[in-house]
Design a protein around this motif. Sequence first.
Motif, PDB file in Angstrom:
ATOM      1  N   LEU A  86       0.818  -1.212   0.000  1.00 47.53           N
ATOM      2  CA  LEU A  86       0.000   0.000   0.000  1.00 47.53           C
ATOM      3  C   LEU A  86       0.848   1.257   0.000  1.00 47.53           C
ATOM      4  N   LYS A  87       0.331   2.267  -0.680  1.00 44.79           N
ATOM      5  CA  LYS A  87       1.002   3.553  -0.814  1.00 44.79           C
ATOM      6  C   LYS A  87       0.112   4.652  -0.218  1.00 44.79           C
ATOM      7  N   PRO A  88       0.698   5.765   0.184  1.00 44.71           N
ATOM      8  CA  PRO A  88      -0.138   6.853   0.705  1.00 44.71           C
ATOM      9  C   PRO A  88      -1.214   7.293  -0.283  1.00 44.71           C
ATOM     10  N   GLU A  89      -0.936   7.192  -1.568  1.00 47.34           N
ATOM     11  CA  GLU A  89      -1.934   7.594  -2.565  1.00 47.34           C
ATOM     12  C   GLU A  89      -3.101   6.614  -2.678  1.00 47.34           C
ATOM     13  N   ASP A  90      -3.031   5.497  -1.984  1.00 46.30           N
ATOM     14  CA  ASP A  90      -4.168   4.571  -1.924  1.00 46.30           C
ATOM     15  C   ASP A  90      -5.177   4.998  -0.860  1.00 46.30           C
ATOM     16  N   THR A  91      -4.851   6.016  -0.096  1.00 42.98           N
ATOM     17  CA  THR A  91      -5.767   6.507   0.937  1.00 42.98           C
ATOM     18  C   THR A  91      -7.058   7.000   0.308  1.00 42.98           C
ATOM     19  N   ALA A  92      -8.174   6.443   0.761  1.00 41.30           N
ATOM     20  CA  ALA A  92      -9.482   6.775   0.187  1.00 41.30           C
ATOM     21  C   ALA A  92     -10.557   6.030   0.954  1.00 41.30           C
ATOM     22  N   VAL A  93     -11.794   6.387   0.661  1.00 42.30           N
ATOM     23  CA  VAL A  93     -12.924   5.562   1.089  1.00 42.30           C
ATOM     24  C   VAL A  93     -13.166   4.552  -0.022  1.00 42.30           C
ATOM     25  N   TYR A  94     -13.207   3.289   0.337  1.00 46.11           N
ATOM     26  CA  TYR A  94     -13.387   2.225  -0.634  1.00 46.11           C
ATOM     27  C   TYR A  94     -14.832   1.734  -0.594  1.00 46.11           C
TER      28      TYR A  94
END
Length: 123
Positions: A86-94
């Motif tokens: 996982l990368k910081p840019e994967d931060t999101a509501v899924y």
Amino acid sequence: QVQLVESGGGLVQAGGSLRLSCAASGSIYDRYAMGWFRQAPGKEREFVAAISWSGSSTYYADSVKGRFTISRDNAKNTVYLQMNSLKPEDTAVYYCADEVVQTTTGPEVFGSWGQGTQVTVSS
């Protein structure tokens, strides 16, 4: 109508892993592809991955290919998203979605949406 409930989100360090689950309930009569989408703060919702009813076909956004794996267990009416590296840019509501159809303009949802689960990746 199908109800979808996601779980498994949380806070993880960069390079870590999480597995999201999406449990479906309700009037599940037809056999559709299901998928995952995500929405980061200030951005539009985007496609992440989809899987056919049989599980024999899977589709991924370029940004997650090789790191995320979608799977499903029809006996449990559950779809999973294994997220590695996982990368910081994967931060999101899924969000989990039902009746995901590949169109000429990209994947579109013709069924239900879940309420979403937050994934936060720290650097």
